[in-house]
Design a protein around this motif. Structure first.
Motif, PDB file in Angstrom:
ATOM      1  N   ASP A   1      -5.545  -2.583  -4.382  1.00 10.92           N
ATOM      2  CA  ASP A   1      -6.721  -2.105  -5.116  1.00 10.92           C
ATOM      3  C   ASP A   1      -7.765  -3.143  -5.523  1.00 10.92           C
ATOM      4  O   ASP A   1      -8.833  -2.768  -5.981  1.00 10.92           O
ATOM      5  CB  ASP A   1      -6.288  -1.302  -6.347  1.00 10.92           C
ATOM      6  CG  ASP A   1      -5.091  -1.900  -7.023  1.00 10.92           C
ATOM      7  OD1 ASP A   1      -5.067  -3.120  -7.213  1.00 10.92           O
ATOM      8  OD2 ASP A   1      -4.155  -1.132  -7.338  1.00 10.92           O
TER       9      ASP A   1
ATOM     10  N   ALA B   1       0.830  -1.210   0.000  1.00  9.65           N
ATOM     11  CA  ALA B   1       0.000   0.000   0.000  1.00  9.65           C
ATOM     12  C   ALA B   1       0.863   1.258   0.000  1.00  9.65           C
ATOM     13  O   ALA B   1       0.516   2.269   0.587  1.00  9.65           O
ATOM     14  CB  ALA B   1      -0.938  -0.012   1.210  1.00  9.65           C
ATOM     15  N   GLY B   2       2.009   1.156  -0.676  1.00  9.69           N
ATOM     16  CA  GLY B   2       2.919   2.311  -0.708  1.00  9.69           C
ATOM     17  C   GLY B   2       2.743   3.161  -1.958  1.00  9.69           C
ATOM     18  O   GLY B   2       3.386   4.189  -2.104  1.00  9.69           O
TER      19      GLY B   2
END
Ligand code: UTP
Length: 410
Positions: free
Chosen positions: A237, A99-100
């Motif tokens: 996502d 999630a970077g």
């Protein structure tokens, strides 16, 4: 690092302009800038001489020979499930959420996982993922360690969001955050941009650096002490993906493969998704823009597309193999981007066209570093709802429809 040291150091790399505004800065801003210079990995600038060569270096590309297809999986589902659930019950599996990223296509100014995809109620992307993982926690009776990779840009927002939402019901003793590395952005001549007079323009260095960042954070030792053997790595996502899916884990273990990749049959030959293939006889992923038109439409004897399986960015890796693979060998991709910057006169410029390069390592390159990787086909409408864009293909709207189709109230 002192000003003088920084000056000498930057001269060596032809980057002295980073100190152009030094005398205008407050003492704390000066220290901040010097600290950034000290931390920066200047060695990556060397790769500029080989712009975009990472992809040019591809070997001989051929269609896959084997995959666990939906039919194969249906036939063996019980056995795969048993193997996978046993691995989960004996604490062999941890999950890693990447999630970077900056989610620029979505155009949301917070971390993508904070996006509220709900209509009649709040339903955040992070919440969807935790709900999906919770299903396995319930069936296996075990909390699965969850590592969440953030970047310097979004770490605080992400951590606070999880805390404010009480980790969406997940046991936070089993959640660890770690921060990925950053890389500088440069102009077309290789000069590093400043994003303010006191800050170098940095961006997350791609999703391929996740394992070296786990090592740096000290979390690898923790995982090994816990007896974890496999990591299920997944993107932020895809709101429908199954995480720590027992059948996927079981199929990979049964196959004896060093890694596994959840794939979907492409929606059409030109879908913009990386496809699994063989490269010089080893597993690999070819990006959609690297496939020639002929290859994209090539059919096998059975009428199926030769490069049919698109990757969903949900992989299973063995920790011991990851340790053997030298992560630093991952190719660096040099990508043209629009990079906001401070010009010579100190004005902040937001370019309308690409004005430089960012450096990224990609997780898909890790597949080719393994001797084997099992492509594991999932039913597209049940497990693939990526939120990439605000509208159109792979968007908020398409993901909402798919959530509804799967009985999830949005
Ligand atoms: P994408 O390639 O879709 O990139 O990331 P992105 O940054 O999220 O979105 P765009 O391209 O700017 O619109 C795929 C996955 O890899 C993670 C993302 O968070 C997502 O889960 N990722 C990407 C990282 O963790 N770090 C990165 O540096 C880049």
């Amino acid at each position: 690092m002192t000003f003088e040291n920084a000056k000498c150091f930057l001269e060596k790399y032809n980057q002295k302009h980073l100190l152009d505004f030094y005398n205008e800065l407050s003492t704390s801003e000066q220290s901040e800038l010097l600290a950034q210079i000290e931390k920066l990995d200047f060695s990556i600038l060397k790769s500029l001489n080989t712009e975009n060569k990472a992809s040019d270096k591809k070997g001989k590309i051929e269609p896959l020979i084997t995959a666990a297809t939906i039919n194969d999986i249906a036939k063996n589902s019980k056995e795969y499930y048993e193997i996978g659930i046993n691995a989960l019950k004996s604490n062999k599996i941890a999950a890693v959420l990447l999630a970077g990223g900056q989610g620029t296509r979505l155009g949301f100014d917070k971390p993508k996982g904070m996006f509220n995809i709900g209509i009649t109620k709040n339903l955040y992307i992070f919440e969807c993922l935790i709900n999906n993982l919770m299903k396995i926690v319930k069936t296996s009776g075990n909390w699965i360690p969850l590592l969440i990779m953030t970047s310097e840009k979004n770490n605080d927002d992400t951590v606070n969001f999880f805390k404010e939402n009480n980790f969406f019901g997940y046991n936070n003793n089993y959640i660890d955050f770690f921060v990925q590395d950053m890389a500088p952005s440069v102009d077309f001549n290789g000069k590093i941009y400043l994003e303010s007079k006191s800050r170098i323009s940095l961006s997350p260095n791609g999703n391929g650096g996740w394992f070296s960042s786990i090592i740096k954070s000290g979390l690898l030792e923790k995982l090994k002490t816990q007896g974890i053997e496999w990591l299920n790595v997944f993107a932020v996502d895809n709101v429908l993906q199954k995480i720590a899916d027992p059948q996927f884990i079981g199929a990979v273990i049964k196959s004896g493969s060093q890694s596994g990749s959840k794939v979907v049959a492409k929606a059409n030959p030109d879908e913009r998704v990386g496809a699994m293939c063989l490269e010089d006889g080893k597993p690999s992923i070819i990006e959609y823009f690297e496939l020639t038109n002929e290859m994209a439409h090539q059919r096998l004897e059975d009428g199926e597309l030769a490069y049919k399986f698109g990757v969903t960015l949900n992989y299973l890796f063995r920790i011991d193999k990851l340790e053997e693979i030298n992560n630093s060998r991952l190719p660096l991709h040099i990508v043209r981007k629009k990079i906001p910057y401070i010009d010579k006169n100190g004005n902040f410029i937001t370019p309308k066209e690409p004005n430089g390069y960012k450096f990224e390592k990609l997780i898909l390159d890790m597949i080719h570093m393994h001797e084997s990787c099992l492509p594991y086909e999932v039913i597209r409408n049940k497990e693939f709802a990526p939120v990439k864009n605000a509208t159109g293909v792979d968007s908020i709207d398409t993901a909402r429809e798919l959530l509804k189709e799967n009985g999830i109230i949005v």
